[in-house]
Design an enzyme around this catalytic site. Sequence first.
Site, PDB file in Angstrom:
ATOM      1  N   ASN A   1     -30.036 -28.419   6.513  1.00  0.00           N
ATOM      2  CA  ASN A   1     -29.675 -27.429   5.476  1.00  0.00           C
ATOM      3  C   ASN A   1     -29.582 -26.057   6.129  1.00  0.00           C
ATOM      4  OD1 ASN A   1     -32.348 -26.026   5.239  1.00  0.00           O
ATOM      5  ND2 ASN A   1     -32.991 -28.096   4.693  1.00  0.00           N
TER       6      ASN A   1
ATOM      7  N   LYS B   1     -26.194 -45.232  18.128  1.00  0.00           N
ATOM      8  CA  LYS B   1     -25.137 -44.363  17.602  1.00  0.00           C
ATOM      9  C   LYS B   1     -24.134 -45.190  16.794  1.00  0.00           C
ATOM     10  CE  LYS B   1     -21.565 -41.163  18.849  1.00  0.00           C
ATOM     11  NZ  LYS B   1     -20.493 -40.994  19.778  1.00  0.00           N
TER      12      LYS B   1
ATOM     13  N   LYS C   1     -41.359 -25.952 -11.884  1.00  0.00           N
ATOM     14  CA  LYS C   1     -41.687 -26.498 -10.556  1.00  0.00           C
ATOM     15  C   LYS C   1     -43.149 -26.214 -10.191  1.00  0.00           C
ATOM     16  CE  LYS C   1     -38.246 -26.641  -7.674  1.00  0.00           C
ATOM     17  NZ  LYS C   1     -37.167 -26.150  -6.796  1.00  0.00           N
TER      18      LYS C   1
ATOM     19  N   LYS D   1     -45.558 -29.280  -9.393  1.00  0.00           N
ATOM     20  CA  LYS D   1     -46.120 -29.476  -8.048  1.00  0.00           C
ATOM     21  C   LYS D   1     -47.613 -29.173  -7.991  1.00  0.00           C
ATOM     22  CE  LYS D   1     -41.838 -29.026  -5.581  1.00  0.00           C
ATOM     23  NZ  LYS D   1     -41.356 -29.326  -4.238  1.00  0.00           N
TER      24      LYS D   1
HETATM   25  N1  CTP Z   1     -41.294 -28.947  -0.423  1.00  0.00           N
HETATM   26  C1  CTP Z   1     -42.131 -29.749   0.336  1.00  0.00           C
HETATM   27  N2  CTP Z   1     -41.789 -31.038   0.600  1.00  0.00           N
HETATM   28  C2  CTP Z   1     -40.651 -31.551   0.134  1.00  0.00           C
HETATM   29  C3  CTP Z   1     -39.778 -30.754  -0.649  1.00  0.00           C
HETATM   30  C4  CTP Z   1     -40.140 -29.452  -0.897  1.00  0.00           C
HETATM   31  O1  CTP Z   1     -43.192 -29.280   0.776  1.00  0.00           O
HETATM   32  N3  CTP Z   1     -40.340 -32.802   0.402  1.00  0.00           N
HETATM   33  C5  CTP Z   1     -41.714 -27.585  -0.750  1.00  0.00           C
HETATM   34  C6  CTP Z   1     -40.859 -26.502  -0.158  1.00  0.00           C
HETATM   35  O2  CTP Z   1     -41.381 -26.069   1.075  1.00  0.00           O
HETATM   36  C7  CTP Z   1     -40.972 -25.435  -1.210  1.00  0.00           C
HETATM   37  C8  CTP Z   1     -41.108 -26.187  -2.510  1.00  0.00           C
HETATM   38  O3  CTP Z   1     -41.576 -27.468  -2.129  1.00  0.00           O
HETATM   39  O4  CTP Z   1     -42.144 -24.680  -1.087  1.00  0.00           O
HETATM   40  C9  CTP Z   1     -39.863 -26.283  -3.351  1.00  0.00           C
HETATM   41  O5  CTP Z   1     -38.890 -27.048  -2.761  1.00  0.00           O
HETATM   42  P1  CTP Z   1     -37.532 -27.465  -3.533  1.00  0.00           P
HETATM   43  O6  CTP Z   1     -36.778 -28.286  -2.592  1.00  0.00           O
HETATM   44  O7  CTP Z   1     -36.904 -26.239  -4.082  1.00  0.00           O
HETATM   45  O8  CTP Z   1     -38.113 -28.253  -4.757  1.00  0.00           O
HETATM   46  P2  CTP Z   1     -37.807 -29.678  -5.259  1.00  0.00           P
HETATM   47  O9  CTP Z   1     -39.060 -30.250  -5.739  1.00  0.00           O
HETATM   48  O10 CTP Z   1     -37.078 -30.401  -4.213  1.00  0.00           O
HETATM   49  O11 CTP Z   1     -36.914 -29.403  -6.527  1.00  0.00           O
HETATM   50  P3  CTP Z   1     -35.333 -29.452  -6.712  1.00  0.00           P
HETATM   51  O12 CTP Z   1     -34.745 -29.940  -5.438  1.00  0.00           O
HETATM   52  O13 CTP Z   1     -35.190 -30.349  -7.846  1.00  0.00           O
HETATM   53  O14 CTP Z   1     -34.975 -28.028  -7.016  1.00  0.00           O
END
Ligand code: CTP
Length: 397
Positions: free
Chosen positions: A208, A286, A337, A341
Amino acid sequence: MLTSKHILLIIGGGIAAYKALDLIRKLRERGASVTPVLTRAGEEFVTPLSVGALAGVAVHRDLFDLNKEAEMGHIQLSRSADLVVVAPATADLMGKMAGGLANDLASTLLLATDTPVLLAPAMNVRMWEHAATVRNRAQLVADGIGFVGPNEGNMACGEYGPGRMAEPLEIVAAIESALADGPLVGRRVLVTSGPTHEPIDPVRYIANRSSGAQGAAIATALAALGAEVVFVTGPAVVAPPDGVAVERVESAREMEAAVKASLPVDAAVFAAAVADWRVKNASMRKLKKTKGGLPVLEFAENPDILAGVAQMGEGRPALVVGFAAETDDVVANATAKRLRKGCDWIVANDVSPETGIMGGQENAVVLISDQGVEEWPRMAKVEVARQLAARIAAALG
Ligand code: CTP
C-alpha cells in the site's frame, strides 16, 4: 537516543583527543549534532580539518574571530547546546573552570554557559591525584558539573593508574543519561509503522502507499521525550529514526510476531498501514505466464495486530492508540473502529487522494477517545507527532 540533541564538544589538549574524533562519529550516528571547539593545545593533538570533517561543521577555535562573532557570538554558542561536553578535560581546563577564568574560547564558553556541562577528564595519574586537581574536582562537583571517568589503566606516558579518558561509548552513555530528562524517561513505548508487503510469489507482493513518515515522526517525538522506543516497521520509504530499537518486518504476520516480542510496553501506537488480507495461495515459486490462463489469487484475513493487543487481558499496555485511514465518514467510521478494536484512542485521518495526506508531509487528524472527538488543524506530520507524544506523556502521567 540523541535525536535532535545538540552537543557543544570542547576538545582539550591531551593525547586522548584522538578519542574525541570517534566520540563525534558516535554522537552523530545517534542523531546528535556536534559543534566542536578546539583549544590551542587540542590542535597539537588533532587537526581542525579532521574534527570539522567528522562533525560536518566548521570548528570554533578563536575567541576573537570577528567573523564568527558576527554570525554567532560566544555567548550564543555556549547556550544553543543541550549539553556542553569537554573531552578530554585537561587539568588546566578543570583549573580554569574551578577558578572562573575565561582567557580563551573554551574557558569563556564554559563560564558563559547556562546549559549542563559534562567533563571527561584525561591526564597523567600524578596530575589527577595532585591536591590542586582534587580540590578543583570537588569544587566543580559542588558547582553541578558532571563527570565521566577517568578510568584506571595504562597511560600513554607509561604510568599506571586513574587518568585515562573514558571510552567514547561510556561518554555517549553518560551524555544520554545527562540528557534523559523528558516526561517519558523510564517508559517503554511500541510504535508500528509503514506498509506491509504480502507476498504473491517470491518476487511479487501486494503493498500500500504508506510511506512510514507519520510512524517515524511519532517514534522520534516519543524518544525526544525520553521514552525507550521499539519501532516495528514494514518496508517504508522513510528511514527509521536514530536512537530507537528497530525491528524490520515485511508481512502482517511478521509484524504481529515482532509486536508480541516487544511486549510489555507502557503504551503502543499502531501507525502501520497493515494489509487486511494476505494471499492464501502464495506460491513458493515464481508464477509463470501460461497460455490463456490468468492466476487467481485467494485471500486470507490477516491477524488484527492492534485489536489483539488492545483486547489482551494481563499485560495490556496502559494506553493503546490505533490509527484509522478513512476515505468516507471519517469520524463515524473511526468512532466505530475504536469500539470494535478496543483501543483507547483512535487517530483518524482522511486519506482520500485529494487530501495528499498518504505519502505527503502533512496530516489533518481527528483524535477520538472516551473523552470525545477532537479535530486537529492540518499541520506537518512532525507536528502531529509532537503533539501526540505530548498527549501520550500526559496520559501516562
Ligand atoms: N491494524 C493492525 N492490524 C491489522 C490491520 C490494522 O494492527 N491487520 C491497525 C492499524 O495499524 C491501525 C488500525 O489498525 O492502527 C486501523 O487500521 P485500518 O486498516 O484502518 O482498519 P480496519 O480494521 O482494517 O478497517 P477498514 O479496513 O474496514 O477501514
